[in-house]
Design an enzyme around this catalytic site. Sequence first.
Site, PDB file in Angstrom:
ATOM      1  CB  SER A  14      -1.014   0.024   1.372  1.00 17.07           C
ATOM      2  OG  SER A  14      -0.119   0.343   3.065  1.00 17.07           O
ATOM      3  N   GLY A  15       1.951   1.091   0.050  1.00 15.19           N
ATOM      4  CA  GLY A  15       2.824   2.115   1.114  1.00 15.19           C
ATOM      5  C   GLY A  15       3.679   2.531   1.710  1.00 15.19           C
ATOM      6  N   GLY A  16       2.113   2.315   2.963  1.00 10.06           N
ATOM      7  CA  GLY A  16       2.576   2.238   4.311  1.00 10.06           C
ATOM      8  C   GLY A  16       3.811   1.659   5.031  1.00 10.06           C
ATOM      9  CG  ASP A  18       2.302  -1.796   9.392  1.00 10.64           C
ATOM     10  OD1 ASP A  18       3.185  -1.377   9.560  1.00 10.64           O
ATOM     11  OD2 ASP A  18       0.986  -1.374  10.349  1.00 10.64           O
ATOM     12  CB  SER A  19       2.769  -2.632   2.833  1.00  6.88           C
ATOM     13  OG  SER A  19       2.671  -1.816   2.593  1.00  6.88           O
ATOM     14  CB  CYS A  93     -12.360  -4.767   2.343  1.00  2.29           C
ATOM     15  SG  CYS A  93     -11.653  -4.252   1.254  1.00  2.29           S
ATOM     16  N   GLY A 115       1.308  -6.509   4.912  1.00  4.28           N
ATOM     17  CA  GLY A 115       2.531  -6.712   6.721  1.00  4.28           C
ATOM     18  C   GLY A 115       0.906  -6.917   8.205  1.00  4.28           C
ATOM     19  CB  CYS A 182     -11.713   3.763   1.895  1.00  6.03           C
ATOM     20  SG  CYS A 182     -12.155   1.750   1.957  1.00  6.03           S
TER      21      CYS A 182
END
Length: 333
Positions: A14-16, A18-19, A93, A115, A182
């Site tokens: 996701s770019g966060g 954790d991931s 989801c 993540g 979201c």
Amino acid sequence: MGPDSCSSALVCLSGGVDSTAALLQCSRLFSSVRAVYVQTGHRTPPEQAYESCRQLGIEFSVADARVLFNTQIKQFTLDAYRSGITPNPCALCNARVKLAVPFSMLGHGECLVTGHYAGNSVSTLERGMDSTKDQSYFLSLVPGEILDRCFFPLAKSHKGDVRAEVLESGLPFLERESQDLCFQRAGAGVPGDVVDTDGNTVGRHNGLDSYTPGQRKGFGAHNGRKYVVRLDILRNRLIIGEEEYLYSEYCILNSINWLNKPVEEKFTCMVQIRYRKTAVPADVFLNGDGTQVVVKFHRSQKAVAPGQVGVMFLSDSVIGGGIIDRYEGDTYA
């Protein structure tokens, strides 16, 4: 699954932080790694995701899941709110989109990596070691066939250590964490009466889709502290009352995703009814085919909300998760 049982990995990115940490660890653990961003709305992959993959020499792709998300999650969630229940779109989801889509992309001998702060082994899902970030609750509806192909490298990590590791690596990541719905719940609800537990009309509400059991605000000022007790869909009424009316001895779990189904028709386990609530002991009674159970809490629980996810644990292992409904049947011994 993991590096001992598969040679390659597909990382949900996701770019966060954790991931990104999961991506970094996989680059060290697997001989072949690729990453995918699952697009569910108007947001495109962040530049941080592209850059992290570039620095690590990892192939990056985008899976367009917008149509699936709109039908399976967004519309379902909006319909649920209009029906007066409080859904958990994040758990749905994960099961129907965020893990299901990349699962369909897996090649032979490839594991699916996220993540999430959770652990797993064959046909099991376990709590993450960091109890403040444990996300097994949100993964409880994911089918076992998907979990069996998953690897969660942050299972035994703590958030602070994860962040420090990514900072030290120099990989970029998004600072914000996704914690809100979201998509927008557009459209106003149908106004109706606010009534007390004796049936007296004490005010007006702006639409039942704005309320959930246990809520204390949004329905005007009244004598003493009042809470949302129940949503009366048939008559479009919001029922409010004192805290004592919030407690339930029973609930039902529907559409259960069994990960380790007990053979007994009655068993005792720990049940968690919201993400930030502590799991509590309860007796569980299976129906004929096990798709529904009745939960009898050892101590009555506050604000049990229909539509939320209820998760059953034995020790730190998830045995199944389902959707909470109100129980109005006979008393169980």
